[in-house]
Write a protein that holds these residues in place. Sequence first.
Motif, PDB file in Angstrom:
ATOM      1  N   UNK A 148      43.910  36.139  27.298  1.00 28.42           N
ATOM      2  CA  UNK A 148      42.474  36.220  27.023  1.00 28.42           C
ATOM      3  C   UNK A 148      42.148  37.593  26.453  1.00 28.42           C
ATOM      4  N   UNK A 149      41.207  37.626  25.531  1.00 28.96           N
ATOM      5  CA  UNK A 149      40.783  38.881  24.904  1.00 28.96           C
ATOM      6  C   UNK A 149      39.260  38.973  24.994  1.00 28.96           C
ATOM      7  N   UNK A 195      37.983  47.190  25.266  1.00 25.75           N
ATOM      8  CA  UNK A 195      38.770  46.014  24.892  1.00 25.75           C
ATOM      9  C   UNK A 195      39.642  45.668  26.085  1.00 25.75           C
ATOM     10  N   UNK A 196      39.543  44.422  26.573  1.00 23.30           N
ATOM     11  CA  UNK A 196      40.306  43.956  27.722  1.00 23.30           C
ATOM     12  C   UNK A 196      41.172  42.775  27.303  1.00 23.30           C
ATOM     13  N   UNK A 197      42.430  42.788  27.736  1.00 22.93           N
ATOM     14  CA  UNK A 197      43.381  41.746  27.364  1.00 22.93           C
ATOM     15  C   UNK A 197      44.180  41.359  28.603  1.00 22.93           C
ATOM     16  N   UNK A 198      44.412  40.050  28.842  1.00 23.99           N
ATOM     17  CA  UNK A 198      45.260  39.644  29.957  1.00 23.99           C
ATOM     18  C   UNK A 198      44.918  38.278  30.497  1.00 23.99           C
ATOM     19  N   UNK A 219      48.731  40.004  34.454  1.00 26.20           N
ATOM     20  CA  UNK A 219      49.026  40.966  33.392  1.00 26.20           C
ATOM     21  C   UNK A 219      47.708  41.340  32.738  1.00 26.20           C
ATOM     22  N   UNK A 220      47.454  42.658  32.663  1.00 31.91           N
ATOM     23  CA  UNK A 220      46.179  43.088  32.086  1.00 31.91           C
ATOM     24  C   UNK A 220      46.340  44.436  31.406  1.00 31.91           C
ATOM     25  N   UNK A 221      45.743  44.570  30.229  1.00 32.35           N
ATOM     26  CA  UNK A 221      45.725  45.812  29.471  1.00 32.35           C
ATOM     27  C   UNK A 221      44.282  46.108  29.101  1.00 32.35           C
ATOM     28  N   UNK A 258      43.335  37.737  40.808  1.00 31.18           N
ATOM     29  CA  UNK A 258      42.287  36.985  40.116  1.00 31.18           C
ATOM     30  C   UNK A 258      41.959  37.697  38.807  1.00 31.18           C
ATOM     31  N   UNK A 259      41.347  36.961  37.883  1.00 28.16           N
ATOM     32  CA  UNK A 259      40.991  37.512  36.584  1.00 28.16           C
ATOM     33  C   UNK A 259      39.488  37.603  36.409  1.00 28.16           C
ATOM     34  N   UNK A 260      39.071  38.394  35.427  1.00 27.73           N
ATOM     35  CA  UNK A 260      37.657  38.562  35.164  1.00 27.73           C
ATOM     36  C   UNK A 260      37.019  39.559  36.100  1.00 27.73           C
ATOM     37  N   UNK A 261      35.727  39.748  35.941  1.00 29.32           N
ATOM     38  CA  UNK A 261      35.004  40.667  36.792  1.00 29.32           C
ATOM     39  C   UNK A 261      34.797  42.022  36.160  1.00 29.32           C
ATOM     40  N   UNK A 262      33.975  42.829  36.792  1.00 27.39           N
ATOM     41  CA  UNK A 262      33.576  44.117  36.221  1.00 27.39           C
ATOM     42  C   UNK A 262      34.686  45.147  36.209  1.00 27.39           C
ATOM     43  N   UNK A 263      35.764  44.929  36.964  1.00 28.14           N
ATOM     44  CA  UNK A 263      36.898  45.846  36.941  1.00 28.14           C
ATOM     45  C   UNK A 263      38.112  45.221  36.271  1.00 28.14           C
ATOM     46  N   UNK A 264      37.932  44.107  35.606  1.00 22.08           N
ATOM     47  CA  UNK A 264      39.038  43.436  34.941  1.00 22.08           C
ATOM     48  C   UNK A 264      38.680  43.121  33.502  1.00 22.08           C
ATOM     49  N   UNK A 265      38.838  41.852  33.119  1.00 21.88           N
ATOM     50  CA  UNK A 265      38.465  41.422  31.776  1.00 21.88           C
ATOM     51  C   UNK A 265      36.998  41.038  31.829  1.00 21.88           C
ATOM     52  N   UNK A 266      36.143  41.935  31.357  1.00 20.02           N
ATOM     53  CA  UNK A 266      34.715  41.889  31.634  1.00 20.02           C
ATOM     54  C   UNK A 266      33.943  40.816  30.883  1.00 20.02           C
ATOM     55  N   UNK A 267      34.598  40.128  29.961  1.00 15.20           N
ATOM     56  CA  UNK A 267      33.910  39.047  29.258  1.00 15.20           C
ATOM     57  C   UNK A 267      33.864  37.772  30.093  1.00 15.20           C
TER      58      UNK A 267
END
Length: 786
Positions: free
Chosen positions: A728-729, A699-702, A679-681, A643-652
Amino acid sequence: MRIIQMQILDFFTLYKNSFFRIPLALLLGGMIIASCNPAKYLPEGETLLDKSEIKVDEPAIRKSRLSPYIRQVPNKRIFGTRFHLGLYNLSNLDKEGWPHGWLRNIGEKPVVFDPFAAVKSAGEIENYLFYKGYFNSTVRADYSTRKEKTSVTYDVEAGKPYRFGNIEYRIADTTIRKLIYMDTVNCLISKGEKYDIDILEGEILRVERFIRDLGFYAFSRDNINFVGDSAAGDRRVDITFMVSLQKRIGANGIITEVPHRRYRIRNMYILPEFDPGRSLSGGEDYITGLDTTLYRGFNFIDRVEKPVLKYDVIIQSLYIKPGDLYQVTNRERSEAHLNSLKSYRLVNVRYREAPTAPGPSGERYLDCIIQLTPVVQQAFTVEFEGTNSGGNLGGAVNLIYLHRNLFRGAEQLNIKLKGAYETLSEGASGSRSTQEYGFETTLTFPKFLLPFLESETFVKNYNPRTVLKAAYNYQTLPVYTRTVANATFGYSWKAGNYTNHSVNPIQLNIVNLPYIEAGFEQRIDTSTYLAFSYKDIFIVGGNYTYIFNNQNIKKSRDYWYVKINGELAGNLLAGYNMLTGSDKVDESYEVFGQPYAQYLKGDIDIRYNTRINDASSVAYRLFMGAGIPYGNSRAIPFEKQYFGGGANGIRAWQVRSLGPGSYSSGEDFFYNQTADIKLEVNAEYRFKLFWIMEGATFLDVGNIWTFYTDEDRPGSKFEFNTFINEIAVGSGVGLRFDLSFVTIRTDLGIKLRDPSSALSQAWIPGSRPMTWRDDFTLSFSIGYPF
């Protein structure tokens, strides 16, 4: 750990809340502090050390190697501002009460420029370069002052380095001489290489260990010396490596030099239940009051007929046995292995010279004494913890029973009873809650339960573990109830100081959903992918995990963390169905009345943390993973999906609200968007503020994608030629509160690029006005994101 994540609905409503006002005020206060006069509290006639830089004429010399020798460094900076100096300057030096004393305590005094310290620093840099082979280097400390600020430049003219020339050995002891000559192939000093005092010191330590590992117990680095001679010219240093004889004090007090003697282990004395307190108070009477048992050539000294830990387990952990030559490495390995059993709180291996005549070859003898102090065998613990499941904040209470020596073989039994509660943030649906109850049992054996891998040699080399786990969880969510039962049988072992492997050849999971809310079921049935994800499922498979972690908590330095995981499920059952010609039920094969999952999954998690200075560091993370359902599965089980997003992923983005791909759920928001590929950076700049508070920018990307086409979620499939447009950025700022036993974190994420928007409007800044409701996300969590 579980994280609660909430979206900012209105900035002014948020600011009125005093809880949120604090971090916002701190950020604003930091900007004001940065504008303060840095020279406010400088003594009259003094200047502030503004900059300190190094200029080197030799590219091979790294400036980072020279900077530790600079005695004065400017005040710490964060984003180019002297934040900590600003805090100090906010105080009134004439007042001790709050907040003045507190501001000075968490702040930093102005660094007053000291010309004498600059000259001393230049001299220490010269000394360092001399030890590194730059014998003719010069370092000049130039400084200039403007408006009460002084900048220092250390101008380094290194010149050409000297290099190692010929190596000559002068070894008085003929036995030692032969051994060192035989080992010169491993010598760290290479002719023609740049002269370096650290290489010479390293060679001394290497030779010392090499000789001691060949039985020379009394040999030490004090017997080794070297002399460098640069008189030969041509920027060459000839090395004379010298080893002296052993000094001994005779009965008449006269010091004589004798050849070094080899030592062999005569007897082994093991005290498996050593009590340091009683030993100190009882002296010799404590030892004489114990019984001695000879077992497999080892003397076990205790006072019980049935020892707490089986003697075989202790012997299996030892790299020392009677008759062996003394080896310092074997002593260290024995201590490490005994400590790894987790059955002893103190492990002490020592030697004493045996008062016996030398052996036929002149060897002397040592008695090895091993003192082992056991830990408490059984313990009950109650834990209160913050929890994180699916990105939602909650709490849990755990009742834990631990037995550290279940079958007297250092087996670790851990039984945990758990009760947990958490809140769920569901966007438009509002926040609700979920409960979880269950138990987990883990039994660890300090060996492989395999007949062909039970040898002591294998145990000594790889420190293996066999782990059996069984667990059951009952989960009640607002829209469904789920039970999860699992059992695992696996192995783990070490392959060096930083590397660990684990293999679980048998993993069994049974997932049942006895209740699904009608409305929720209707929503997931609109997507074939989601409909297959929320079904009763039987999972039989295995996995392999590789972990490399060279972080040293005792030293603050750069480190890597790499985790590679591979998982395979369902093939054995599929093979059985093919051989037996089983019939499908609703297009799937079943076992025990439930369909089973069949998939292949693998992912890699790479993290790198680099330290900039005492106040700041940068952490990077790359995560790539893919799960491929096939055969008996149209989708991998929900528990295994990404899954994407969340406080340990792409935080936006809120947890599980990002993706998959360019898919947009529109007004019909579904908070559990999952998929097969991820995919996440991430990059995060971390800096200390004051007290227990730290700051961060990130900065979160993926994104996530499905492996197969999901007609109900257009744009969700991963395509090589289009996936880059579906990235997503997000960026943002955060605060961390280090409470020693736990770190509490809050992050404000800002959407920069939304892949669910049209390609021309994907980059939000400049294409449309940003709104607090749609483009900002505030998350709270426990621990660092990576």
